[in-house]
Design an enzyme around this catalytic site. Sequence first.
Site, short mmCIF file in Angstrom:
data_model
loop_
_atom_site.label_atom_id
_atom_site.label_comp_id
_atom_site.label_asym_id
_atom_site.label_seq_id
_atom_site.Cartn_x
_atom_site.Cartn_y
_atom_site.Cartn_z
N HIS A 1 0.82 -1.22 0.00
CA HIS A 1 0.00 0.00 0.00
C HIS A 1 0.85 1.27 0.00
O HIS A 1 0.32 2.37 -0.05
CB HIS A 1 -1.02 -0.01 1.15
CG HIS A 1 -0.48 0.24 2.51
ND1 HIS A 1 -0.17 -0.77 3.39
CD2 HIS A 1 -0.21 1.39 3.16
CE1 HIS A 1 0.28 -0.24 4.52
NE2 HIS A 1 0.26 1.06 4.41
N ASP B 1 0.35 -7.60 1.49
CA ASP B 1 0.70 -6.18 1.63
C ASP B 1 2.21 -5.95 1.53
O ASP B 1 2.78 -5.20 2.32
CB ASP B 1 0.14 -5.60 2.94
CG ASP B 1 0.12 -4.07 2.92
OD1 ASP B 1 0.52 -3.48 1.89
OD2 ASP B 1 -0.27 -3.47 3.94
N GLY C 1 3.01 6.40 7.72
CA GLY C 1 4.38 6.74 7.31
C GLY C 1 5.36 5.69 7.80
O GLY C 1 6.43 5.50 7.22
N ASN C 2 5.03 5.00 8.88
CA ASN C 2 5.82 3.86 9.33
C ASN C 2 5.68 2.68 8.36
O ASN C 2 6.50 1.77 8.35
CB ASN C 2 5.35 3.36 10.71
CG ASN C 2 6.16 3.93 11.85
OD1 ASN C 2 5.64 4.71 12.64
ND2 ASN C 2 7.42 3.56 11.93
N SER C 3 4.61 2.70 7.61
CA SER C 3 4.30 1.58 6.72
C SER C 3 5.48 1.20 5.86
O SER C 3 6.08 2.05 5.21
CB SER C 3 3.13 1.95 5.81
OG SER C 3 1.95 1.93 6.54
N GLY D 1 -12.41 -21.20 -4.44
CA GLY D 1 -13.69 -20.54 -4.17
C GLY D 1 -14.39 -20.92 -2.88
O GLY D 1 -15.60 -20.72 -2.77
#
Lengths: 466, 422
Positions: free
Chosen positions: B50, B81, B168-170, B223
Amino acid sequence: MIAVLTRRTLFILAFALLFGRAPAADLPGLWAERLKSVVAVEYVTETEVDRRPTATMGTVIDAHGTIIIPAGAIDPRAATWQLKDFKVYLPGEATSTPGDYIGQDAFTGWHFVRADAATRARLTPITTYAAPAESKAVALADFLWGISLRGKDEDFTPYILQSNVAFIQSLPQRTAITQQEVAAPGLPVFNREGQFVGLALSSFGQTFLQLSRGARSAAIMLINVEESSAVLLAQEILPYLGRVPKNVSGRPLAWLGAFGLEPMDRDVAKFLNLSAQSGAVVSEVLEGSPAEKAGVRPRDIILGIDGKPLPQLKPDSVVVRYIESEIDRRVPGDPLRLTVLRGAERMELQAVLGEEPKLIREAERKYFDRLGLTAREFVYGDAIERRVKAAEPSGAIVHHVKPSSPVAIAGLRLDDWIREIDGAEIKTYADAVAKLSEIERDEARPEFVILVSRGGETAVLRVKLR
Amino acid sequence: MSRGFNQLLDAVVRIDVREVAFEGGTKRYTASLGSGVILTADGLILTNAHVVSPRAIEVNITLANLERVGAKLVGWDHWTDLAVLRVDMDEVRRRGWKLVHAEFGDSDKLFPGQEVFAVGTPHGLTRTVTRGIVSNKNRYFEDSRGVNGYETGAFNTWLQTDAAINPGNSGGPLVTSDGKVVGISSRGYMGANNLGFAIPSSTANSVMTRLARDGAISRSYIGIVPGALQDLENFYSLEVSSGGVLVQSVDPGSPAARAGLRGGDILLQIDGVKVDGRFPEQLPPIQNLIASRPVGSTLKLSSKRGAEVRTYDVVTEKLESRVGEELALERWGLSVRKVSRTYARENQLDDDVGAVVIGVQPGFPAAVAGVSRGDIITKVNRQPIESLDSVKTAHAAYEAMPAPTLLETQRSRRVSLFILQP
């Protein structure tokens, strides 16, 4: 400066209105006489957990004490057996007499109620005041007046409203819009001579600017539910007063089965080389419907009915209502010829209207108080909504969830489709009722598991009973 | 601090990103920032999906020496992520810098209460170190729109920490006191105190390797939506030792649905391997068991319905996101996203033909005609939209010579026609 000028202009305008257009001198007399054509109707909607009283207003249409009340006055989802204790109040009177609910007419949307014998004698049908056939039609700027009633706490005290016609529009029925509110929805409107010119419809929304200190202004829409400035003209009413339902279900109901009619706008019409006429796209053709049998296909554009091109109405969406009323005014078995455009090809399709499949409000249902749900029979509309074959047996739908009940805590939701109970497949409504009744009776049972389907997904819910 | 920790500090970078967004019927450029950590000598940086996505058009790295250098996206995986970037090594060499890189630690060996540090760029404050402990090393949460609208969290659990993690740590590392990277900080609960989450290095390490090699991770899909059995074992007459996971739902039209599985079934084994899904934390490994098989392979699922146990052969499909490719059709004032197979199934559409309108610019032809957000454009000038290329072509033709264009759209199963007027 501008503000002052405007105020002065308004003042002059008001002055002109007051003196230029004096109403007929005998208006109070006409008003008092015509009050005998209006009543207040009160009824109760009984649900699983409460009784909701509703007061509405109606107009007397014949010598049998038949009263019509507007379509919107009764919740369309309520089953007719949930509607109870109909009462009729005369304007300004604190006491009521019992009324009978007769049903709803599909074409006009009106609900019909009948007053008892004693009350009938005190009522005058609105038809008494119908204008002679040769009289002048309602026109722009005509003076109109109508009746409204105060609330129950004021004994439905009647009062008068007056206005002038601002414009007349086909929606698709001929409808006059007045400058201000002219009557309560469902109550009659008259001209200066006291002739019946129409019934007030539910009001249109008006946009207002809401200003509050420190915040930005916001546009909000307000709808006056007590008084209305939209009047359905008498020519759209008088011919249909005979449509008193033969039974409380309002059946027979004509059905075509062309789902999701979407209006075509003028640009599209021009692009398709259709001048001065309108059309509606058929989104889906329902399984087993008369439309399917007639060969209508999804994305066909309906251009005409019985050889008559669909008129261009304003706004564009009115054409859908036009097609629906053409169907609703007919009965099952009646032919309906459709002119459709498929791709570039124009074709004539001959349909024979069928009987509308069982509606949700007509579906059987049963309430389980200890578990906290109402199970309802799966009907045709449920199959359409859930995109499954309508012909297959399909179980039951959750029609009501009692707050904080065991099923509510387990996460059961309104409109969940019950597929399995305790691992056993639920194929019919009777299956569901049998299984739920058995669980409801068994006070020793600690829990049960229910598999529901919602929005194409399933969920397994564990219901704790003790 | 330890030498390892000092080295780690030199490997942490700030990432400034400019990316394109297809919103409001036009292309827009947005700027954002995050953190990352250099993990190889040849300049691979691990960060969050992200933070840097395929929509990025410019990525700038600020190294520990405060110098800036460009970087390129190498691989992207919204499910975990994670994203991998490569520093512009030519530039690094040209300017004579020496890259310092960090090393992975073993997240499986962490214990609740163990001291950890988060390093990154919270709210743009470059090179910030915060301290906390491992609060939980096996946190489960799945989020169907967690990574800028993309699905995440189905295939891994998360480390939870009370080390302060802010926007911002991401993408920055979560490290032990010896400077070993045990997680990639990725999210926190806003408005809560010290509830931060990181992707464990056990997941991050293998994802990074695969992204560096292939650019993307291909996963298998059948599925089924698994659900924890919790205390339903008795109801399904299961021995605790026999395991089993509840099939909460089966996606309509999916391989599992076609094979005959349905909601309420209990999945016992996959290719002879017992699955145990009594608790939510146990679901990601089960999902992974399916996802890690090559696309198109046949799984033997053993499943229980009532008293009966049956075996189903299910051929896997490629896992797809609900979010399809996006495009701005600027002359029409429309931004659209291709209807993906997943989106079509979720919304019970007949097929994956069409493009969903995700933005309309007021005053432009689409808005004037009445097209609105959420409409699915199924045809342009009577041609079905099988891919975005067909819309692109129609739009290009309009750009070259504007002429009334017929759109067919669908919204909650209602079909409408619109004309785009030049």
